[in-house]
Design a protein around this motif. Sequence first.
Motif, mmCIF file in Angstrom:
data_model
loop_
_atom_site.group_PDB
_atom_site.id
_atom_site.type_symbol
_atom_site.label_atom_id
_atom_site.label_comp_id
_atom_site.label_asym_id
_atom_site.label_seq_id
_atom_site.Cartn_x
_atom_site.Cartn_y
_atom_site.Cartn_z
ATOM 1 N N ALA A 1 0.806 -1.224 0.000
ATOM 2 C CA ALA A 1 0.000 0.000 0.000
ATOM 3 C C ALA A 1 0.837 1.271 0.000
ATOM 4 O O ALA A 1 0.284 2.356 -0.195
ATOM 5 N N ALA A 2 2.150 1.178 0.227
ATOM 6 C CA ALA A 2 2.985 2.377 0.250
ATOM 7 C C ALA A 2 3.022 3.016 -1.131
ATOM 8 O O ALA A 2 3.039 2.327 -2.167
ATOM 9 N N LEU A 3 3.056 4.329 -1.149
ATOM 10 C CA LEU A 3 2.970 5.076 -2.404
ATOM 11 C C LEU A 3 4.012 4.634 -3.421
ATOM 12 O O LEU A 3 3.710 4.431 -4.601
ATOM 13 N N GLY A 4 5.269 4.468 -2.985
ATOM 14 C CA GLY A 4 6.341 4.143 -3.918
ATOM 15 C C GLY A 4 6.587 2.671 -4.121
ATOM 16 O O GLY A 4 7.566 2.302 -4.781
ATOM 17 N N GLN B 1 8.127 12.105 -5.828
ATOM 18 C CA GLN B 1 7.358 12.237 -4.588
ATOM 19 C C GLN B 1 8.325 12.378 -3.410
ATOM 20 O O GLN B 1 9.342 11.688 -3.347
ATOM 21 N N PRO B 2 8.004 13.268 -2.442
ATOM 22 C CA PRO B 2 8.927 13.470 -1.316
ATOM 23 C C PRO B 2 8.996 12.289 -0.355
ATOM 24 O O PRO B 2 10.008 12.090 0.300
ATOM 25 N N ASP B 3 7.920 11.513 -0.246
ATOM 26 C CA ASP B 3 7.902 10.408 0.715
ATOM 27 C C ASP B 3 7.274 9.190 0.068
ATOM 28 O O ASP B 3 6.046 9.106 -0.084
ATOM 29 N N LEU B 4 8.105 8.249 -0.313
ATOM 30 C CA LEU B 4 7.612 7.059 -0.998
ATOM 31 C C LEU B 4 7.078 6.007 -0.044
ATOM 32 O O LEU B 4 6.517 5.004 -0.484
ATOM 33 N N THR B 5 7.246 6.211 1.271
ATOM 34 C CA THR B 5 6.789 5.214 2.234
ATOM 35 C C THR B 5 5.404 5.516 2.783
ATOM 36 O O THR B 5 4.831 4.679 3.482
#
Length: 814
Positions: free
Chosen positions: A204-207, A233-237
């Motif tokens: 489910a994490a964005l990256g 993206q600044p935060d892939l987690t």
Amino acid sequence: MTDQQTRNNHYVPQWYQRGFLAPGQSRLFYLNLDPDRKTLPDGRQVPRKSLHEWGTTNCFVEYDLYTTHFGPIVNDDVEKYLFGVIDDKGAKAVRAFAGGTHADVHESFQDFFEYLAAQKLRTPKGLDWIRSCYGAMGQVDLMVELQALRLMHCTMWVEAVREIVSAQDSDVKFILTDHPVTVYNAALDRTSEQCVYPQDPLVAALGSQTLFALDANTCLILTHLEYAKEQDQPDLTRLRTNARHMGVGMARTDNCIRDRRLSRNEVIAINHLLKSRAKRFIAAADKAWLYPEREFNGSWAQIAKVLRPKAGLWRFGGEIYVGYKDGTFGYWDEHGRTSKIHEFLTRNFPRKNIGANDFCGCGSAYAFKDCCQRLPIAERPPWGVLGLRERNLMFCDAVQGILGLSDGASWEGVRRNLSDEHVKRIHRAFASLWPEDSDLASLLPRPNPKVLRSVYMGFSDPRTIDETVLGWLPFVDEIVLVNPFLLGTRMKPEFSPIESPAGHKMQTLKNVMLLLKLEPFIRAGLVHLVPEPGEVSAPLGHRVREILTRRTREWKPPEGRDLHRFLKLAEEENCRAIWMLPEASQRRFIAKHMPEVDAGMADRLIAYFKRQAQADPYTLLQPLAVGKDAAQNHIFKGLSLEAALYVASLTGSIIHVDTEAAWAQLLKDAQPAGAPSQCMWEPVRRALGEISFPVELNRQRVAQRIASEDRPPIRTLLRRLAKSVSAPGGGAAPSEMAKHIRQARGKVEQAVTRSGDSSVLPARLELHVPPAGFARHEVQRLLVMFAGITRPRSVPYALRLVFDEPEQSDGDIS
């Protein structure tokens, strides 16, 4: 099928392995990444041969991996009836996706993702991951959880950008591993905590991107849409938008990017990734392909350049509308959301770069340093949407505006003028704050070792809230309880307060009173009202009801004073119904049920009914219609055992109850059968049981005590107890803690001695500390499936509130 065949379990099916053989080849080169060691006669240990050339029968197989044993009975049903069917359909589906014919892909679309989900969990690494989520468990339980969890990722995969890349132009082909469904996140290398065996980055994490080699020449790459569109993206987690498991999604089956042919170096980069995430075994048609690290010179993050889709994104995204024969329609946006209500719950200007002493960006009542600063960004509540406290305060404001209380209306005026339209608008406002795509788990307050939080496993009722919730705030830091309002958009029309409001007027009045009582404490961050988790998420609710039904099939509530308390509350509702009847109906009621009463006495009874109705804040001052259509719904709403454990685990809370029935459920069903309270904490249990706790029933005094920091030291001790139970050996010794509790007894009980003060109710605390905390496998399953929790969680201890209540007078009708 012979016994030997069914007990030799191929966790990577043989039909799938054959897709990695070269034409005319019958054996794979099979590499053991961690070969066993043998001892030589001279005592030296050397590794056994690591590379073999074997047929598919001997590769990726383990004896009794799925077999269950019931005494002497050996059961292979999981292999034959679960994976047998999945593999039959999966073989056809994998060939369809590799081939690319739209009709074949469409026909096998659902089967493919079901196979993919099963393949991720059926491997030794996948099974070890399940064990890591639950803790110690036997083979039967493991197989049960395997079947329960196997579809959990399908929704997010279906909504992802699908790209199938080709190794046709490369002399190096894709390798096969013992964990074929591989998850990659550029921000999480192999040394990160989230990737320590058997963990993988969250799907489910964005990256996170999911890879699955369909055969030696084709590989499927699934990428979340927003990451594919905006790769910087600044935060892939952090979680992708509308991340969810087991939900309903909508996607076009013919959308797939198939244009990209990889170079030799790109195939090697993917093989390096596949090998890095394997557990022990990999295989290929050429042994040179088994060592991609010899040629891959890039960094872990650079693999992302190979995996990101380069073109064809126009096929994905947008909105889908589906019309039905009855005139209704369905709507899905590009992230699977079924309405646009989320637009009103999004912060227009999310807070950034805040100072340590500024209010936290998650919307809590605390400074940043006391809230989210200590948490990694990926573990914080989302800052881009309105938080739990903010939604509760918005609802408080909306209710007061709808009823005119914010414009000076009195409570008596509300009781006289509450209309069906008011009931509708109040429940529409509540539903708008909790649309179907709400991620309740992400909005709940996070566990904090400096905060003693308690989940109240009881009814949210304004008549009992002072003694069961607000009166206990001096002894804990925060309390979580269920919101009594119903989500009418999730109910059948005949039961919904939005579609059928007339039957909900009395209940709405009580719920509003509860909200008004709690509002100052919600604003201060001391009370958290949460909607029932199963109402917010329909899939979660369905599973909770299944578990609850099985658990309570033979259960009978214990009889006792607690039951009498709540029967009395129900009797009060009957009295109110009589008080609100038209006078003619009251006289008929008296004549039917009290035939000996003369006319004069009947007049005095009716006058008494009017006085009682006027004095009772929970009675509508308007006559109710008579008949079935005007029947009122009286709802006692509280958290079930499963929901309470779910919320308490997510918020790092203890649980407190005020009924023998709830206490009996905790002791019977939330710990191993027959487990006693942990004996080492017996001194603490006895010390707490000796104290008469003064429960303050005056809300203003409670608020003043908290504001002035006039809290007894027992709160700190209870917090230390939770910390000590959760981390054995790291806290105070039980005997020492019991000593401190006894020393604090005088300060705790001093309020009880206030003479003539009826606003203080004495109570005792009963403590229970299970050896492994309160937990259930079924609840841990819900945490894994719906909250992404990948470590076992339990509730350290529970408290039962025991009251010595004075008898109440029935009143004077003269």
